[in-house]
Design a protein around this motif. Structure first.
Motif, PDB file in Angstrom:
ATOM      1  N   HIS A 152      67.666  50.470  23.421  1.00  0.00           N
ATOM      2  CA  HIS A 152      66.933  51.676  23.815  1.00  0.00           C
ATOM      3  C   HIS A 152      66.833  51.753  25.334  1.00  0.00           C
ATOM      4  CE1 HIS A 152      63.764  54.640  24.225  1.00  0.00           C
ATOM      5  NE2 HIS A 152      63.751  54.830  22.921  1.00  0.00           N
ATOM      6  N   LEU A 153      66.967  52.949  25.868  1.00  0.00           N
ATOM      7  CA  LEU A 153      66.909  53.174  27.314  1.00  0.00           C
ATOM      8  C   LEU A 153      65.695  52.533  27.968  1.00  0.00           C
ATOM      9  CD1 LEU A 153      67.755  56.962  27.264  1.00  0.00           C
ATOM     10  CD2 LEU A 153      69.047  55.296  28.584  1.00  0.00           C
ATOM     11  N   ASN A 154      64.541  52.640  27.326  1.00  0.00           N
ATOM     12  CA  ASN A 154      63.295  52.257  27.968  1.00  0.00           C
ATOM     13  C   ASN A 154      62.860  50.828  27.692  1.00  0.00           C
ATOM     14  OD1 ASN A 154      62.591  55.508  27.073  1.00  0.00           O
ATOM     15  ND2 ASN A 154      62.616  54.903  29.213  1.00  0.00           N
ATOM     16  N   THR A 155      63.598  50.098  26.860  1.00  0.00           N
ATOM     17  CA  THR A 155      63.294  48.688  26.639  1.00  0.00           C
ATOM     18  C   THR A 155      63.987  47.874  27.722  1.00  0.00           C
ATOM     19  OG1 THR A 155      63.175  49.047  24.250  1.00  0.00           O
ATOM     20  CG2 THR A 155      63.343  46.773  25.016  1.00  0.00           C
ATOM     21  N   LYS A 156      63.206  47.180  28.525  1.00  0.00           N
ATOM     22  CA  LYS A 156      63.738  46.448  29.668  1.00  0.00           C
ATOM     23  C   LYS A 156      63.886  44.957  29.400  1.00  0.00           C
ATOM     24  CE  LYS A 156      64.186  50.148  31.620  1.00  0.00           C
ATOM     25  NZ  LYS A 156      65.544  50.631  31.919  1.00  0.00           N
ATOM     26  N   TYR A 157      63.181  44.461  28.392  1.00  0.00           N
ATOM     27  CA  TYR A 157      63.206  43.019  28.115  1.00  0.00           C
ATOM     28  C   TYR A 157      62.531  42.795  26.775  1.00  0.00           C
ATOM     29  CZ  TYR A 157      62.448  37.972  28.864  1.00  0.00           C
ATOM     30  OH  TYR A 157      62.448  36.608  28.763  1.00  0.00           O
ATOM     31  N   CYS A 158      63.001  41.784  26.040  1.00  0.00           N
ATOM     32  CA  CYS A 158      62.369  41.418  24.779  1.00  0.00           C
ATOM     33  C   CYS A 158      62.602  39.935  24.541  1.00  0.00           C
ATOM     34  CB  CYS A 158      62.949  42.239  23.626  1.00  0.00           C
ATOM     35  SG  CYS A 158      62.234  41.859  22.003  1.00  0.00           S
ATOM     36  N   HIS A 218      70.278  63.094  25.177  1.00  0.00           N
ATOM     37  CA  HIS A 218      71.018  62.773  26.405  1.00  0.00           C
ATOM     38  C   HIS A 218      70.067  62.537  27.578  1.00  0.00           C
ATOM     39  CE1 HIS A 218      74.220  62.668  29.364  1.00  0.00           C
ATOM     40  NE2 HIS A 218      73.470  63.459  30.117  1.00  0.00           N
ATOM     41  N   GLU A 219      70.264  61.418  28.270  1.00  0.00           N
ATOM     42  CA  GLU A 219      69.472  61.097  29.458  1.00  0.00           C
ATOM     43  C   GLU A 219      70.350  60.614  30.611  1.00  0.00           C
ATOM     44  OE1 GLU A 219      66.382  61.671  29.849  1.00  0.00           O
ATOM     45  OE2 GLU A 219      65.549  61.894  27.836  1.00  0.00           O
ATOM     46  N   LYS A 249      72.298  48.493  31.006  1.00  0.00           N
ATOM     47  CA  LYS A 249      72.016  47.688  29.824  1.00  0.00           C
ATOM     48  C   LYS A 249      72.692  46.325  29.866  1.00  0.00           C
ATOM     49  CE  LYS A 249      68.887  49.751  27.823  1.00  0.00           C
ATOM     50  NZ  LYS A 249      67.605  49.052  27.613  1.00  0.00           N
ATOM     51  N   LYS A 250      73.871  46.243  30.437  1.00  0.00           N
ATOM     52  CA  LYS A 250      74.518  44.934  30.566  1.00  0.00           C
ATOM     53  C   LYS A 250      73.687  44.018  31.458  1.00  0.00           C
ATOM     54  CE  LYS A 250      79.213  46.549  29.660  1.00  0.00           C
ATOM     55  NZ  LYS A 250      80.569  46.824  30.230  1.00  0.00           N
ATOM     56  N   ALA A 251      73.141  44.575  32.527  1.00  0.00           N
ATOM     57  CA  ALA A 251      72.287  43.787  33.413  1.00  0.00           C
ATOM     58  C   ALA A 251      70.995  43.386  32.706  1.00  0.00           C
ATOM     59  CB  ALA A 251      71.976  44.574  34.682  1.00  0.00           C
TER      60      ALA A 251
END
Length: 311
Positions: free
Chosen positions: A109-115, A285-286, A296-298
């Protein structure tokens, strides 16, 4: 999990993310209701739902076997997706019983930065999730949220998994994400993905501010009956529907990637998720493809413990 909503307040960024429905299922009705108390009745209810929805699953505007429900009340918003996955039930069950596999899904997801996932001695688990804006962002600038992960039922013919967080930003409460699954013939699986959250006055006002500014004109997937010019629901229902679809497509993308060699799976699911969301460009679309894949790869590397410099 969610669409994260931003606006400035005293030089700090406040975040709200839309969460979708955890209302439970009974029988063959199309609305949200209470889940039955035994695994046998729960699996039967979900299979009955599949029978009722067969016409809608076979022919719809989504171009995939999928059906939406969503609701909005004075203090909650929720959405639910029913869908047929082209993956066998044992694979689906084995995947989503594990907290760390949820992290592999949520990071798409676009807004998930870490889990980061952890498991307790009682076989329950936790997910420490950072959510932020739709572009690259340092973790220190994101919002931290902790979900419990509970496998409430796991039998050879039924799976029920729940993610739950008591509190969210701006006095939002009771964040829930639930997955129900049953096997179908020909190696397929029928699922119900439910997503919801509650909010008080502060949360509603913050959401309304976003929807009148950055979120202005954005719509969901359900046809409107109240005269929206786009023909689709907007507002908070539209926001929760968009994010329910994003998370459903993340599940699709993860399962599809398992057919690839291990070294190719991450790139495969990132590409799959982006392409799938672009099928619904009006709603989802964003970013352009290079921007999404690079970000996302980063973020995936950061999730694996590789230091990442945010530009």
């Amino acid at each position: 999990m969610m669409k994260i909503l931003y606006f400035g307040l005293k030089k700090k960024t406040l975040l709200i993310f839309s969460v979708t429905a955890i209302c439970a299922l009974t029988g063959a009705g199309s609305g949200f209701a209470q889940v039955s108390s035994t695994p046998g009745s729960e699996s039967s209810a979900l299979l009955e739902k599949h029978e009722v929805l067969k016409p809608q699953l076979a022919q719809n505007s989504y171009r995939r076997p999928l059906f939406f429900e969503s609701t909005e009340s004075a203090n909650t918003v929720s959405s639910s997706v029913y869908a047929v996955l082209d993956s066998p039930f044992p694979t689906v069950s084995m995947t989503f019983k594990k907290p760390d596999r949820w992290c592999e899904v949520l990071i798409l997801h676009l807004n998930t930065k870490y889990c980061q996932a952890s498991a307790d001695a009682d076989k329950s688990g936790k997910l420490a999730v950072n959510i932020g804006k739709k572009t690259a962002q340092a973790l220190a600038d994101t919002f931290s949220l902790e979900f419990s992960h509970r496998v409430t039922v796991a039998t050879p013919n039924y799976l029920a998994v729940q993610l739950h967080a008591d509190k969210g930003p701006l006095k939002t409460t009771d964040y829930q994400l639930q997955l129900l699954a049953v096997p179908l013939p020909e190696g397929k699986t029928f699922i119900n993905l439910r997503y919801s959250y509650g909010y008080g006055l502060a949360g509603r006002l913050a959401m309304q501010t976003y929807l009148s500014t950055l979120g202005r004109g954005k719509v969901g997937f359900t046809k409107s009956s109240s005269g929206e010019t786009s023909g689709y629901v907007g507002g908070m229902r539209g926001a929760v529907e968009r994010n329910t679809m994003r998370y459903y497509l993340a599940i699709e993308a993860y399962l599809a990637s398992l057919k690839q060699p291990p070294a190719e799976q991450v790139n495969s699911r990132l590409q799959y998720w982006f392409d799938a969301t672009e099928e619904y460009a009006l709603q989802l679309h964003e970013l352009d493809q290079p921007s999404y894949l690079s970000m996302k790869k980063a973020e995936y590397q950061r999730q694996q413990g590789v230091p990442v410099t945010v530009q």
